[in-house]
Motif scaffolding. Structure first.
Motif, PDB file in Angstrom:
ATOM      1  N   PRO A  39       0.833  -1.201   0.000  1.00  0.00           N
ATOM      2  CA  PRO A  39       0.000   0.000   0.000  1.00  0.00           C
ATOM      3  C   PRO A  39       0.874   1.260   0.000  1.00  0.00           C
ATOM      4  O   PRO A  39       1.084   1.880   1.025  1.00  0.00           O
ATOM      5  N   LEU A  41       2.079   5.075  -1.544  1.00  0.00           N
ATOM      6  CA  LEU A  41       1.666   6.261  -2.296  1.00  0.00           C
ATOM      7  C   LEU A  41       2.550   6.462  -3.524  1.00  0.00           C
ATOM      8  O   LEU A  41       2.075   6.807  -4.596  1.00  0.00           O
ATOM      9  N   THR A  62      -1.034  -0.949  -4.785  1.00  0.00           N
ATOM     10  CA  THR A  62      -1.668   0.275  -5.238  1.00  0.00           C
ATOM     11  C   THR A  62      -1.128   0.634  -6.618  1.00  0.00           C
ATOM     12  O   THR A  62      -0.087   0.139  -7.048  1.00  0.00           O
ATOM     13  N   ASN A  63      -1.845   1.487  -7.305  1.00  0.00           N
ATOM     14  CA  ASN A  63      -1.534   1.846  -8.681  1.00  0.00           C
ATOM     15  C   ASN A  63      -0.376   2.850  -8.716  1.00  0.00           C
ATOM     16  O   ASN A  63      -0.575   4.046  -8.865  1.00  0.00           O
ATOM     17  N   THR A  64       0.834   2.320  -8.571  1.00  0.00           N
ATOM     18  CA  THR A  64       2.051   3.129  -8.623  1.00  0.00           C
ATOM     19  C   THR A  64       2.980   2.531  -9.675  1.00  0.00           C
ATOM     20  O   THR A  64       2.607   1.570 -10.353  1.00  0.00           O
ATOM     21  N   ASP A  80      -6.907   1.136  -6.497  1.00  0.00           N
ATOM     22  CA  ASP A  80      -6.756   2.581  -6.382  1.00  0.00           C
ATOM     23  C   ASP A  80      -5.874   2.914  -5.187  1.00  0.00           C
ATOM     24  O   ASP A  80      -5.906   2.224  -4.165  1.00  0.00           O
ATOM     25  N   ASN A  81      -5.149   3.985  -5.313  1.00  0.00           N
ATOM     26  CA  ASN A  81      -4.222   4.407  -4.276  1.00  0.00           C
ATOM     27  C   ASN A  81      -4.968   5.208  -3.205  1.00  0.00           C
ATOM     28  O   ASN A  81      -4.802   6.413  -3.077  1.00  0.00           O
ATOM     29  N   SER A  82      -5.832   4.503  -2.469  1.00  0.00           N
ATOM     30  CA  SER A  82      -6.643   5.143  -1.428  1.00  0.00           C
ATOM     31  C   SER A  82      -7.008   4.096  -0.383  1.00  0.00           C
ATOM     32  O   SER A  82      -6.877   2.895  -0.617  1.00  0.00           O
ATOM     33  N   PHE A  83      -7.480   4.567   0.746  1.00  0.00           N
ATOM     34  CA  PHE A  83      -7.941   3.643   1.784  1.00  0.00           C
ATOM     35  C   PHE A  83      -9.023   2.720   1.223  1.00  0.00           C
ATOM     36  O   PHE A  83      -8.966   1.499   1.402  1.00  0.00           O
ATOM     37  N   ASN A  84     -10.012   3.293   0.537  1.00  0.00           N
ATOM     38  CA  ASN A  84     -11.109   2.481  -0.008  1.00  0.00           C
ATOM     39  C   ASN A  84     -10.621   1.509  -1.075  1.00  0.00           C
ATOM     40  O   ASN A  84     -11.109   0.383  -1.164  1.00  0.00           O
ATOM     41  N   GLY A  85      -9.652   1.936  -1.888  1.00  0.00           N
ATOM     42  CA  GLY A  85      -9.111   1.044  -2.909  1.00  0.00           C
ATOM     43  C   GLY A  85      -8.449  -0.170  -2.294  1.00  0.00           C
ATOM     44  O   GLY A  85      -8.689  -1.308  -2.718  1.00  0.00           O
ATOM     45  N   TYR A  87      -8.868  -1.317   0.860  1.00  0.00           N
ATOM     46  CA  TYR A  87      -9.886  -2.057   1.615  1.00  0.00           C
ATOM     47  C   TYR A  87     -10.740  -2.919   0.691  1.00  0.00           C
ATOM     48  O   TYR A  87     -10.933  -4.112   0.934  1.00  0.00           O
TER      49      TYR A  87
END
Length: 130
Positions: A39, A41, A62-64, A80-85, A87
């Protein structure tokens, strides 16, 4: 944040969460895991993903830039690079909404890397008794 996280783990009564800190040999821990999650950023190529792939772990990333390391790997989920992504990706895999085929042969030229990683895996898994 160590104390804050430990207090939260106790408060939420999470019995399977341990903050082990820095380890010299992480491979036995990766081998013992069900999934590998990155996870991040911002991430470059993601050598840690190559190591997880060598151990045939399902990878959530994550999308990096690290997703480039996963392009020929079947057992992956880019989120997605987010908490919801993160989770929702974990939830999909845990609920078996996504099935992966086993990568018997990783389509990368990694035989030397795999041999080195396997030799490191033989290290002691648990330094502490829980």
């Amino acid at each position: 944040e160590y104390n804050n996280l430990n207090n939260l783990i106790k408060e939420l009564n999470l019995k399977n969460i341990f903050l082990l800190g820095k380890r010299i040999n992480p491979y036995p821990y990766i081998k013992a895991s069900d999934y590998f999650i990155l996870p991040s950023l911002y991430e470059g190529y993601g050598m840690v993903l190559i190591e997880a792939m060598c151990l045939n772990k399902t990878v959530i990333s994550t999308n990096t830039g690290a997703k480039e390391a996963l392009k020929d790997y079947d057992n992956k989920l880019i989120v997605d690079n987010s908490f919801n992504g993160i989770y929702n990706g974990m939830k999909k895999i845990i609920n078996k909404e996504i099935t992966f085929k086993t990568n018997k042969n990783i389509n990368l030229n990694m035989n030397k890397i795999i041999d080195e990683v396997v030799s490191l895996i033989e290290g002691e898994l648990w330094e502490y008794q829980y």
